[in-house]
Design an enzyme around this catalytic site. Structure first.
Site, short mmCIF file in Angstrom:
data_model
loop_
_atom_site.label_atom_id
_atom_site.label_comp_id
_atom_site.label_asym_id
_atom_site.label_seq_id
_atom_site.Cartn_x
_atom_site.Cartn_y
_atom_site.Cartn_z
N ASP A 27 0.79 -1.25 0.00
CA ASP A 27 0.00 0.00 0.00
C ASP A 27 0.82 1.29 0.00
O ASP A 27 0.44 2.27 0.67
CB ASP A 27 -0.98 0.01 1.18
CG ASP A 27 -1.97 -1.14 1.16
OD1 ASP A 27 -1.93 -1.93 0.21
OD2 ASP A 27 -2.76 -1.25 2.11
N GLU A 75 -4.53 -0.85 -1.52
CA GLU A 75 -5.84 -0.91 -0.87
C GLU A 75 -6.80 -0.01 -1.65
O GLU A 75 -6.47 1.14 -1.94
CB GLU A 75 -5.75 -0.43 0.59
CG GLU A 75 -7.09 -0.47 1.31
CD GLU A 75 -7.02 -0.03 2.77
OE1 GLU A 75 -5.92 0.09 3.31
OE2 GLU A 75 -8.09 0.17 3.35
N LYS A 132 -6.55 -4.99 -3.20
CA LYS A 132 -7.22 -5.60 -2.04
C LYS A 132 -8.23 -4.63 -1.43
O LYS A 132 -7.94 -3.45 -1.28
CB LYS A 132 -6.17 -6.03 -1.00
CG LYS A 132 -5.35 -4.89 -0.40
CD LYS A 132 -4.27 -5.44 0.52
CE LYS A 132 -3.49 -4.36 1.22
NZ LYS A 132 -4.24 -3.57 2.19
N LYS A 135 -7.67 -4.72 4.83
CA LYS A 135 -6.37 -4.39 5.40
C LYS A 135 -5.35 -5.49 5.07
O LYS A 135 -4.19 -5.21 4.80
CB LYS A 135 -6.49 -4.22 6.92
CG LYS A 135 -7.56 -3.21 7.36
CD LYS A 135 -7.19 -1.80 6.96
CE LYS A 135 -8.08 -0.77 7.64
NZ LYS A 135 -9.41 -0.62 7.02
N VAL A 160 3.07 0.25 4.31
CA VAL A 160 2.37 1.05 5.31
C VAL A 160 0.92 0.55 5.47
O VAL A 160 0.36 -0.01 4.55
CB VAL A 160 2.37 2.54 4.89
CG1 VAL A 160 3.79 3.07 4.83
CG2 VAL A 160 1.65 2.78 3.56
N THR A 161 0.35 0.83 6.66
CA THR A 161 1.02 1.31 7.85
C THR A 161 1.35 0.11 8.75
O THR A 161 0.67 -0.91 8.70
CB THR A 161 0.16 2.33 8.64
OG1 THR A 161 -1.04 1.70 9.09
CG2 THR A 161 -0.16 3.54 7.80
N CYS A 165 -2.20 -2.27 7.92
CA CYS A 165 -2.13 -3.25 6.84
C CYS A 165 -0.91 -4.15 6.92
O CYS A 165 -0.97 -5.32 6.50
CB CYS A 165 -2.22 -2.55 5.49
SG CYS A 165 -3.85 -1.79 5.25
N GLN A 205 7.67 -12.75 22.31
CA GLN A 205 7.27 -14.14 22.58
C GLN A 205 7.94 -15.12 21.61
O GLN A 205 7.31 -16.04 21.08
CB GLN A 205 5.76 -14.31 22.52
CG GLN A 205 5.00 -13.37 23.46
CD GLN A 205 3.51 -13.58 23.39
OE1 GLN A 205 3.01 -14.63 23.75
NE2 GLN A 205 2.80 -12.57 22.88
N1 TIU Z 1 -2.67 0.44 4.23
C1 TIU Z 1 -3.15 0.79 5.42
O1 TIU Z 1 -2.53 0.65 6.46
N2 TIU Z 1 -4.42 1.38 5.42
C2 TIU Z 1 -4.86 2.25 6.38
O2 TIU Z 1 -5.99 2.74 6.32
N3 TIU Z 1 -3.97 2.60 7.34
C3 TIU Z 1 -4.08 3.57 8.28
O3 TIU Z 1 -3.23 3.62 9.16
N4 TIU Z 1 -5.07 4.45 8.22
#
Ligand code: TIU
Length: 230
Positions: A27, A75, A132, A135, A160-161, A165, A205
């Site tokens: 993403d 995304e 996709k 997430k 990210v993030t 995701c 862990q």
């Molecule tokens: N790709 C992804 O992490 N989508 C999000 O919406 N992330 C946010 O942190 N908002």
């Protein structure tokens, strides 16, 4: 026999195996990274995400040179939003919602400028791009079939993030039996504390979801694969 190179990782060395590894870039889209995009409209500082671009560009280049499969994800949703559940569309009270007109076109809509990947990390011909709606990169996509067909059992996870995701995809992959190495300087969060804790959660862990390593360890290992490939 496949060549294996141990990468210095936490909590233990990661056995990078030639022909079994794919790099997944999650993403890295204009809507999340660029000023004026969707991410910023949610109240986020996009500067922390932009820091990921240079090390990730170097990692992608090293993977391509080593013949490691590179997979990109985006995304987003169909223009009619039929694949965007109400729980996702209507949450919160954002300035802009998915599908609304934004600075870079309709927000998170496939085919729009903002939905695509930033120029610096653009896929090259032959690389897989997974669109996709959720997430996680496995939910409602063909990712598992693509990895199975290519004989992939390990993922270098970036993008990210970190806590959204990247985490969801790493958890999905871990449940499906893939060994996941999350590259610490190639994942980014809008929140510094989520970045730090998000990485700690993965490797706690005994590596509950996977391994964590810096590009300073991963890129030399990819170079080793490149120079010793027959
Ligand atoms: N790709 C992804 O992490 N989508 C999000 O919406 N992330 C946010 O942190 N908002």
């Amino acid at each position: 026999m496949s060549q294996t190179v141990d990468i210095a990782a936490e909590p233990t060395p990661f056995p990078l195996t030639a022909g079994r590894t794919a790099l997944i870039v999650i993403d890295m889209q204009r809507d999340f990274l660029l000023p004026g995009g969707f991410g910023e409209s949610l109240g986020n500082d996009v500067g922390l995400l932009l820091e990921v671009v240079p090390p990730l560009a170097a990692l992608i280049a090293a993977a391509r040179a080593a013949g490691v499969m590179v997979i990109h994800t985006r995304e987003g949703h169909r223009p009619d939003l039929s694949d965007c559940p109400p729980a996702k569309l209507h949450r919160g009270a954002p300035e802009k919602r998915i599908g609304d007109p934004g600075r870079y076109g309709r927000i998170l809509i496939r085919g729009e400028y903002g939905h695509d990947i930033v120029d610096e990390l653009a896929p090259i011909p032959g690389e897989v791009v997974i669109d996709k709606p959720g997430k996680g990169a496995f939910y409602a996509t063909g990712l598992q079939d693509i990895l199975d067909a290519a004989g992939i059992t390990q993922l270098l996870v970036t993008g990210v993030t970190t806590e959204v995701c990247v985490h969801t995809t790493t958890r999905e992959a871990n449940d499906r039996g893939y060994e996941c190495l999350v590259v610490s300087d190639c994942v980014g969060s809008y929140f510094p504390e989520f970045q730090r804790i998000g990485l700690e959660m993965i490797k706690a862990q005994g590596g509950i979801f996977g391994w964590v390593a810096h590009t300073a360890a991963v890129i030399p290992a990819l170079h080793t694969l490149t120079t010793t490939a027959v």
